[in-house]
Design an enzyme around this catalytic site. Structure first.
Site, PDB file in Angstrom:
ATOM      1  CE  LYS A  86      -3.845   1.722   2.900  1.00 48.26           C
ATOM      2  NZ  LYS A  86      -4.656   1.385   4.100  1.00 48.26           N
TER       3      LYS A  86
ATOM      4  CB  SER B  32      -7.907   3.097   3.317  1.00 48.26           C
ATOM      5  OG  SER B  32      -7.031   2.503   4.259  1.00 48.26           O
TER       6      SER B  32
ATOM      7  CB  SER C  51      -8.149   0.188   6.107  1.00 47.55           C
ATOM      8  OG  SER C  51      -8.927   1.349   6.244  1.00 47.55           O
TER       9      SER C  51
END
Lengths: 55, 464
Positions: free
Chosen positions: B82, B157, B181
């Site tokens: 990420k 996310s 997330s």
């Protein structure tokens, strides 16, 4: 509009939706009182107590 | 060499092929990079694809293997991060405009440990701006799209991470989880996602959102792959003040142990009318399967979970606005509208409200300590709804629904895994969440693995 200590505006003018959501957040926080937090005096933590002993 | 099935093999399977030198790390990295470049126009799972870095790392992996230096099961395995994890010499945007050109000088601890374990970094994944949102609708880099239906959100996310792994672009991606997330996008994209116990995985060098709720963990296609990644990244790190000092056992060792005697509690508050019936059916079927393997299942009621909203409002909003305070003063106009609104809300909360949230956290933790004397694992749906379309996902109510069953376990710091538990009639994945006691990753992964191997949902492939 709220002001910071130096007298400057805290933020841009807020619209109704902004205030509605903020009120909802505050209401949710207020409801935490029903957990009996008056007895939590002196037991505030700032991180999850993963190190507490769990059976 | 790079047949289609290669993309969907497990880390163990492809790792054995690398070890036997049936395929080189360069060939494998090339195949995965080609797939990333072919599919990313549709999925938008990456902010940066690191082809040159990946091929250089793959060449090193091949050379090491040729010299007899085998680094372990991640040797030569393509993975992604990420774009919240700092990477030396590689842009780390945090999904933001503010950091669009930031090139860190040092790796995050997790990036370094994965590299030392031989993993090959293929890219940095798309995310909700600064990880502060559940939809991965990013105003600066565009939305990540769900491989099972590109009109649907990935969840966030860590949405780029889940989209990449679900589409066979790499064998794992590291995500972060402040309110769900990792687990939410894992559930909506049909992959495995783990939020480990608070303190198990270092967050050093990972952009913070809320320091007492932030956790780092992997997304993979199988539970064993998750265990292999965790094995490489756990361990004390003095650079993260919350890092735990303890030895974690090899998380693969116990995966095949039997379920006999294991007590699973189904949280009734998270099986109510707000849960899509197909998801409830999927969860119940999974628990029935686990009963067949020797586990016992009982319903557990914890009415206090209803206070999740208040605790999260107090802690997450206050800490996130503190983290972003400087940029809010100087670069407020560069935030996306939704993130800016949340940060402005946090600025309006009082210290007393933050501390009330922390007091409530303690009370909830005591409550759950009691709950876990009667059960070993708590089961819930990961998400009460199927992946919505982007327009459906906008707004405060949708966000609350998407994170409604995951946030509490960030507050408590308990380990939690989302494992696929089937597909809806319209082909969208559903997730089962399993929660354990602190540092009992071994237990939740064993339960998830047992179910996964029996159900076999990981054999399904999205048509991308």
């Amino acid at each position: 509009m709220q002001q910071q200590p130096d007298g400057t505006p805290a933020q841009a003018p807020a619209d109704d939706q902004f205030e509605r959501i903020l009120s909802a957040l505050c209401e949710d926080i207020e409801k935490l009182d029903t957990l009996g937090l008056a007895d939590e005096r002196g037991r505030v933590i700032v991180e999850p107590a993963s190190t507490l002993h769990w059976s | 060499v790079a047949d289609e099935s290669l993309h969907y093999q497990t880390i163990r399977e492809v790792g054995e092929r690398l070890k036997r030198r049936e395929i080189s790390a360069v060939e494998l990295a090339t195949a995965i990079l080609d797939r990333a470049e072919k599919l990313d126009g549709t999925l938008n799972a990456f902010i940066t694809i690191t082809r040159e870095t990946a091929l250089a790392q793959a060449r090193s992996a091949d050379q090491a293997l040729a010299a007899g230096h085998y680094l372990g099961p991640l040797h030569g395995i393509p993975i992604s991060l990420k774009d919240l994890y700092q990477t030396s010499g590689i842009t780390t945007t945090g999904g933001s405009k503010i950091l669009a050109d930031w090139v860190p000088e040092a790796d995050s601890t997790v990036a370094r440990r994965l590299r030392q374990a031989g993993a090959v970094l293929i890219g940095k994944n798309n995310l909700h701006e600064f990880a502060y949102g559940a939809t991965n609708e990013n105003p600066h880099y565009g939305p990540a799209r769900n491989p099972w239906n590109v009109e649907r959100i990935t969840g966030g996310s860590s949405g780029g991470s889940s989209a990449a792994v679900a589409a066979g672009i790499g064998y794992a991606s590291m995500g972060s989880d402040t309110g769900g997330s990792i687990r939410l996008p894992a559930a909506l994209c049909g992959v495995v996602g783990v939020k480990p116990t608070y303190g198990l995985v270092s967050r050093a060098g990972v952009l913070p959102l809320s320091w007492s709720l932030d956790h780092c963990g992997p997304l993979t296609r199988t539970v064993e792959d998750t265990a292999l990644i965790l094995n490489a990244i756990v361990g004390h790190d003095a650079s993260d003040p919350a890092s735990a000092s303890r030895v974690t056992p090899d998380l693969c060792t116990a995966l095949d142990r039997r379920m006999n005697g294991l007590r699973i509690g189904l949280l009734t508050e998270y099986m109510g009318d707000n849960v899509v019936p197909e998801i409830k059916d999927g969860v119940r079927a999974a628990l029935t399967a686990l009963q067949g393997q020797g586990a016992s299942v009982e319903e557990v009621s914890v009415p206090e979970v209803g206070h999740r909203n208040g605790v999260v409002a107090a802690i997450l909003y206050s800490e996130a606005s503190t983290v972003h305070e400087r940029w809010l003063r100087t670069r407020g106009a560069e935030y996306g509208a939704d993130v800016l609104e949340r940060l402005r809300h946090g600025q309006r909360l009082a210290a007393t409200q933050y501390l009330r949230g922390q007091q409530a956290r303690r009370a909830l933790m005591e409550r759950f300590r009691t709950v876990f004397t009667g059960i070993d694992v708590l089961a819930t749906p990961t998400v009460p709804i199927l992946a919505p379309t982007l327009p459906e996902s906008r707004g405060w109510a949708a966000r609350s629904q998407l994170l409604g069953f995951t946030q509490l376990f960030n507050v408590l710091g308990l380990p939690a895994v989302s494992v696929p538990c089937g597909f809806s009639r319209n082909g969208l994945p559903m997730g089962l969440q399993l929660v354990g006691r602190p540092f009992e990753e071994e237990t939740i992964l064993r339960v998830a693995h047992t179910y996964e191997q029996q159900a076999g949902w990981y054999n399904n492939r999205p048509a991308v």
